[in-house]
Write a protein that holds these residues in place. Sequence first.
Motif, short mmCIF file in Angstrom:
data_model
loop_
_atom_site.label_atom_id
_atom_site.label_comp_id
_atom_site.label_asym_id
_atom_site.label_seq_id
_atom_site.Cartn_x
_atom_site.Cartn_y
_atom_site.Cartn_z
N VAL A 61 -67.54 81.82 -41.61
CA VAL A 61 -68.55 80.88 -42.09
C VAL A 61 -67.82 79.65 -42.62
O VAL A 61 -66.74 79.77 -43.20
N GLY A 62 -68.41 78.50 -42.38
CA GLY A 62 -67.77 77.29 -42.87
C GLY A 62 -68.74 76.12 -42.94
O GLY A 62 -69.96 76.30 -42.89
N THR A 63 -68.17 74.93 -43.06
CA THR A 63 -68.96 73.70 -43.21
C THR A 63 -68.67 72.78 -42.03
O THR A 63 -67.51 72.60 -41.65
N LEU A 64 -69.74 72.21 -41.48
CA LEU A 64 -69.57 71.26 -40.38
C LEU A 64 -69.08 69.93 -40.94
O LEU A 64 -69.75 69.31 -41.77
N ILE A 65 -67.90 69.52 -40.49
CA ILE A 65 -67.30 68.28 -41.00
C ILE A 65 -67.68 67.09 -40.12
O ILE A 65 -68.01 66.01 -40.61
N ALA A 66 -67.63 67.28 -38.83
CA ALA A 66 -68.00 66.20 -37.90
C ALA A 66 -68.37 66.81 -36.56
O ALA A 66 -67.93 67.92 -36.24
N PRO A 84 -74.39 69.04 -21.48
CA PRO A 84 -74.10 68.52 -22.82
C PRO A 84 -73.50 69.61 -23.73
O PRO A 84 -73.88 70.76 -23.64
N PHE A 85 -72.56 69.19 -24.58
CA PHE A 85 -72.03 70.11 -25.59
C PHE A 85 -71.70 69.33 -26.85
O PHE A 85 -71.67 68.09 -26.83
N ILE A 86 -71.48 70.07 -27.94
CA ILE A 86 -71.22 69.41 -29.23
C ILE A 86 -69.86 69.85 -29.75
O ILE A 86 -69.73 70.92 -30.36
N GLY A 87 -68.84 69.07 -29.47
CA GLY A 87 -67.52 69.31 -30.04
C GLY A 87 -67.61 69.11 -31.54
O GLY A 87 -68.27 68.17 -32.00
N SER A 88 -67.00 70.01 -32.32
CA SER A 88 -67.21 69.97 -33.77
C SER A 88 -65.95 70.30 -34.54
O SER A 88 -65.15 71.12 -34.10
N LEU A 89 -65.80 69.67 -35.68
CA LEU A 89 -64.75 70.03 -36.63
C LEU A 89 -65.39 70.85 -37.73
O LEU A 89 -66.37 70.40 -38.36
N ILE A 90 -64.86 72.04 -37.95
CA ILE A 90 -65.45 72.98 -38.92
C ILE A 90 -64.39 73.39 -39.93
O ILE A 90 -63.29 73.79 -39.55
N ARG A 91 -64.72 73.29 -41.22
CA ARG A 91 -63.81 73.77 -42.26
C ARG A 91 -64.24 75.18 -42.63
O ARG A 91 -65.25 75.37 -43.33
N LEU A 92 -63.53 76.17 -42.11
CA LEU A 92 -63.86 77.56 -42.42
C LEU A 92 -63.56 77.83 -43.90
O LEU A 92 -62.55 77.34 -44.43
N GLY A 112 -62.30 78.76 -47.31
CA GLY A 112 -61.00 79.23 -47.79
C GLY A 112 -59.82 78.68 -47.02
O GLY A 112 -58.68 78.99 -47.37
N THR A 113 -60.05 77.88 -45.99
CA THR A 113 -58.93 77.32 -45.22
C THR A 113 -58.70 75.86 -45.60
O THR A 113 -59.52 75.25 -46.29
N ASP A 114 -57.61 75.30 -45.12
CA ASP A 114 -57.20 73.96 -45.57
C ASP A 114 -57.09 72.93 -44.46
O ASP A 114 -56.61 71.82 -44.68
N VAL A 115 -57.49 73.30 -43.24
CA VAL A 115 -57.54 72.33 -42.15
C VAL A 115 -58.87 72.51 -41.41
O VAL A 115 -59.57 73.50 -41.63
N ASN A 116 -59.19 71.55 -40.56
CA ASN A 116 -60.45 71.64 -39.81
C ASN A 116 -60.22 72.34 -38.47
O ASN A 116 -59.28 72.03 -37.75
N PHE A 117 -61.11 73.27 -38.16
CA PHE A 117 -61.03 74.06 -36.93
C PHE A 117 -61.94 73.39 -35.90
O PHE A 117 -63.08 73.03 -36.20
N LEU A 118 -61.40 73.22 -34.69
CA LEU A 118 -62.15 72.52 -33.65
C LEU A 118 -62.86 73.56 -32.77
O LEU A 118 -62.23 74.49 -32.27
N HIS A 119 -64.18 73.41 -32.62
CA HIS A 119 -64.92 74.30 -31.72
C HIS A 119 -66.25 73.64 -31.36
O HIS A 119 -66.35 72.40 -31.40
#
Lengths: 388, 154
Positions: free
Chosen positions: B72-77, B93-101, B103-110
């Motif tokens: 679980v995380g927060t949508l950053i962009a 169409p798709f939605i590339g997203s940066l997600i901060r899971l 407890g983590t310290d970088v943004n995860f791309l999915h």
Amino acid sequence: MGRPVAIIGVGQTKHGRRMDVSYPDLVREAVVAVFNETGLTPNDIDGVVSGTMPSMMEGIALTHFYFADAMQAAGKPIMKTETCGSTGVSIAHTAYYWVASGMADLVLAVGHEKMNEGNSQATMTTVAEPFYQRYFISGAPGVFSMQSQMWMDRYNIPEEKIRDAAAFISVTHHDDAFDNPYAHIKMKVTMDEVKNARIITYPVRLLDVCPNSDGACAVIFASKDMVKKLGRKPAWVKGVGYRGEEYFFGDSDKVVWESAIQAAKQAYDQAGIKDPRKELDVAEVYNPFTFQEMLFYECFGFCEPGESPDMVLKGTFTRKGELPCDPSGGTLCTNPIGATGLIRVAEAALQVMGKAGDHQVPKAKLALSHAMGGVDQFNGIMILGSKL
Amino acid sequence: MEAKEYKTIKTEIRLPYELAYGATWTRFFEGLKNKTIFGTKCTKCGRILVPARSFCPRCFVDTDEWVEVSQVGTLIAWCYTNYKYFGMPTEPPFIGSLIRLNGTDVNFLHLMGGFDLNNFDEVKKIIKSGMKVEAVWSDDRKGHIMDIKYFRPL
């Protein structure tokens, strides 16, 4: 900074869809132009630097070998510099370092791309590795769209204001390109047309995006002794800066964008610039996307963070404004990628030499040029001045 | 500018590659197969990096402390992609997203998903930066980044 170095001449091709020439002939067009402009010949040149985007753009690897004849590089040292979108500025830096080191007096720098011969976004996607980021990046526009959103959120800038400012940038740069004889896209656009253009990667719409261009640019860098000997009015290199950051897009902040901020700071420190908006007369900011151009204004200290849309809408960065940005129409209207950064350098040089023709900023003495490369990973700056 | 009287040649390059994942990516992708997302913790700066890394890109020390991170995380962009190019690995169409899971310290791309992506006006009503999101798993997992189908709004 090593020995003083100056640009003594630039040559550009007419940029656009150039299916009328082969790639080496396109490169030669820019090289011939700079020799005609300076009165120099290939025999005068001590070394050659060239570069492109990834060679996959045109499907021919190691293009500096392919263009050895077009650049008259046989019998000379030759180098290739490749840093994705910032390649052109990196080529200029390489040539600069070569002359500044004292190892050469005249270096020919050539940037080139023929984007219409391949598939630009497919090529750029190969910059991301194929097991993680490549699935989500969606070419250059996708990356810059996410970055724009983060910027908007960080400073709570109303989306409508940013949209208006981006449209304003598109309209003014498209107007500017009419006064640049080498520009690719020459098209009148209105605010409404930009704001209602087809979505490419939201919030980026078609008229917020640069074209695929074919083009080349050649620049000759010279030592102080050579400038004196040739008796030409030069553009002196006052400062250079370049910074990279971590590879993964999610690893570093792209709003307080350290590579852009620190590259500019390095160049400003060398040039003795404290207040860039007041001291610079003109800037050629790498602007493949309208939204990103505004973020660069903030990273380069042209205004405060979050302030750029207001400044844009006030006209601060238009040709008649306090700090004209991209009077050439910029990357937004012309983008042969491997040449683009060097075109920024060449345009800045033309401005301080007083040779920019119809898009000359009156009495320009100090100019910034810039390019960005990779998945928002690298930024490079070169500052040029009319006085040493 | 376009001179139709000059000829062109159509050409193509196809090259096969086999890229080595190494130990860290192998373990990360094995984790995805088992519906777990692994990061590694840098013992020097304390950051939890995801995907898992063999070394900290800032501290340049080995990161061999493995952490199972939150799904679980927060949508950053996010970026709604509505165009296509040759070799695009994800169908638009798709939605590339940066997600901060969490407890983590970088943004995860999915990707973001789990709703109809065909009408952008509808998409825009659903998706907001700052929203909480959760990983949705594919039933057919192969030890691949797309074992996570997408992240859905919570």
